[in-house]
Design an enzyme around this catalytic site. Structure first.
Site, PDB file in Angstrom:
ATOM      1  N   ASP A 234       0.824  -1.199   0.000  1.00  0.00           N
ATOM      2  CA  ASP A 234       0.000   0.000   0.000  1.00  0.00           C
ATOM      3  C   ASP A 234       0.862   1.254   0.000  1.00  0.00           C
ATOM      4  OD1 ASP A 234       0.950  -0.440   2.570  1.00  0.00           O
ATOM      5  OD2 ASP A 234      -1.022  -0.688   3.479  1.00  0.00           O
TER       6      ASP A 234
ATOM      7  N   GLU B  77      -9.766  -1.458   4.950  1.00  0.00           N
ATOM      8  CA  GLU B  77     -10.482  -1.164   6.189  1.00  0.00           C
ATOM      9  C   GLU B  77     -11.772  -1.989   6.261  1.00  0.00           C
ATOM     10  OE1 GLU B  77      -8.932   0.309   8.373  1.00  0.00           O
ATOM     11  OE2 GLU B  77      -8.262   2.344   7.915  1.00  0.00           O
TER      12      GLU B  77
ATOM     13  N   ASP C 290      -8.219  -2.760  13.824  1.00  0.00           N
ATOM     14  CA  ASP C 290      -9.590  -3.000  13.351  1.00  0.00           C
ATOM     15  C   ASP C 290      -9.658  -4.162  12.359  1.00  0.00           C
ATOM     16  OD1 ASP C 290      -8.406  -1.916  11.115  1.00  0.00           O
ATOM     17  OD2 ASP C 290      -9.733  -0.168  10.978  1.00  0.00           O
TER      18      ASP C 290
ATOM     19  N   HIS D 172      -7.708  -4.603   9.673  1.00  0.00           N
ATOM     20  CA  HIS D 172      -7.346  -4.360   8.275  1.00  0.00           C
ATOM     21  C   HIS D 172      -6.025  -5.032   7.926  1.00  0.00           C
ATOM     22  CE1 HIS D 172      -5.230  -0.485   9.688  1.00  0.00           C
ATOM     23  NE2 HIS D 172      -4.287  -1.098   9.003  1.00  0.00           N
TER      24      HIS D 172
HETATM   25  C1  GLP Z   1      -0.803   0.130   8.706  1.00  0.00           C
HETATM   26  C2  GLP Z   1      -0.378  -0.581   7.411  1.00  0.00           C
HETATM   27  C3  GLP Z   1      -0.567  -2.059   7.497  1.00  0.00           C
HETATM   28  C4  GLP Z   1      -0.049  -2.550   8.830  1.00  0.00           C
HETATM   29  C5  GLP Z   1      -0.912  -2.006   9.938  1.00  0.00           C
HETATM   30  C6  GLP Z   1      -0.412  -2.389  11.323  1.00  0.00           C
HETATM   31  O1  GLP Z   1      -1.942   0.890   8.609  1.00  0.00           O
HETATM   32  N1  GLP Z   1      -0.990  -0.085   6.219  1.00  0.00           N
HETATM   33  O2  GLP Z   1       0.122  -2.690   6.419  1.00  0.00           O
HETATM   34  O3  GLP Z   1      -0.097  -3.937   8.877  1.00  0.00           O
HETATM   35  O4  GLP Z   1      -1.062  -0.636   9.847  1.00  0.00           O
HETATM   36  O5  GLP Z   1       0.665  -1.594  11.694  1.00  0.00           O
HETATM   37  P1  GLP Z   1       1.715  -1.976  12.794  1.00  0.00           P
HETATM   38  O6  GLP Z   1       2.448  -3.143  12.249  1.00  0.00           O
HETATM   39  O7  GLP Z   1       2.600  -0.777  12.932  1.00  0.00           O
HETATM   40  O8  GLP Z   1       0.945  -2.289  14.013  1.00  0.00           O
END
Ligand code: GLP
Length: 260
Positions: free
Chosen positions: A66, A142, A135, A137
């Site tokens: 992304d 989302e 959440d 995702h």
């Molecule tokens: C972000 C990214 C995701 C990631 C998620 C969790 O929004 N777009 O790819 O897996 O959040 O983040 P973290 O690994 O920092 O908890």
């Protein structure tokens, strides 16, 4: 789904083992890379193994999950820049072979369609690393995302913007509202998915993903349909699992040759 519950460092080593084994077998492997804090231990482990001469990424190519829309080329939180700093600059992976959705494209639908095609042209993703949002995702899909979605523009939820404000000087107003993300069907096309989660903040999302009904309300639950998913958790992230003891026993009894 295989659920492994171990200290975070150990899960990072397991994920790195799977990546190194893949590259040994297929030096031109296609990796799917994720940003966020969850895979950072894996990137440290890969950099360490590269320095020790145990693995070369010279033939590998990579696709990002992304990208934020509208962040300037040089912005440090642009996911392409993040992944260069966290992984690519530390190994011999050619930055020209690291692809991401173009968050600065004039024609966003066209850029998304081209990104999908680029993944297909590369032969598809062999191993996709994933984190998970609080959440549920994955990528930036989302809650409410189509389970059949492909790369497209999405609007971030307020919660995700709050979660990610820590990367923007704790100022939620600086977190973009929009992103481009591989869709749930795009992610599901990867041949092996390795998802990492740490900490109690992820416990409910992990429970819903592994043990809840498959639902767009918890987008990661789509992975229940995938034939080869490894879910690597620390104790905190595993805290809400109903079948935690069973997952622990199953991993303990697993023949070593199987790998992830
Ligand atoms: C972000 C990214 C995701 C990631 C998620 C969790 O929004 N777009 O790819 O897996 O959040 O983040 P973290 O690994 O920092 O908890």
């Amino acid at each position: 789904m295989e659920v492994v519950i171990k200290p975070a460092q150990e899960t990072a080593r397991l994920a790195a083992d799977a990546i190194v084994a893949l590259i040994d077998a297929k030096p031109d492997a296609v990796l799917g890379l994720a940003t966020g804090s969850s895979p950072l231990g894996v990137y440290d482990e890969l950099a360490k193994r590269h320095r020790a001469g145990e693995v070369s990424f010279a033939g590998v190519s990579a696709f990002l999950l992304d990208e934020y829309v509208g962040l300037a080329q040089e912005h440090p939180q642009r996911y392409r820049n993040v992944i260069l700093t966290e992984l690519v600059d530390r190994i011999d992976l050619d930055p020209a072979r690291v692809h991401g959705p173009d968050g600065l494209a004039q024609d966003i639908p066209l850029a998304c369609a081209r990104y999908e095609q680029a993944i297909v042209d590369a032969g598809g993703v062999d191993l996709q690393l994933l984190g998970i949002g609080t959440d549920g995702h994955i990528g930036f899909n989302e809650p409410g995302s189509s389970l059949a979605s492909r790369t497209r523009i999405k609007t971030l939820t307020g919660q995700t913007r709050v979660d990610n404000a820590r990367f923007f000087d704790d100022d939620v107003d600086r977190v973009p509202h929009h992103c481009l993300t591989q869709g749930l069907a795009t992610i599901s096309a990867a041949r092996h998915i390795v998802l990492l989660a740490q900490g109690g903040g992820k416990a409910e999302a992990v429970h819903q993903m592994v043990e809840g009904p498959v639902s767009a309300m918890w987008p990661a639950s789509i992975l229940q349909h995938h034939p080869h998913v490894s879910v690597l958790l620390d104790e905190g992230a595993a805290a809400r699992l109903q079948l935690g003891d069973y997952y622990r026993q199953a991993f303990q009894a697993k023949p070593e040759w199987q790998g992830l």
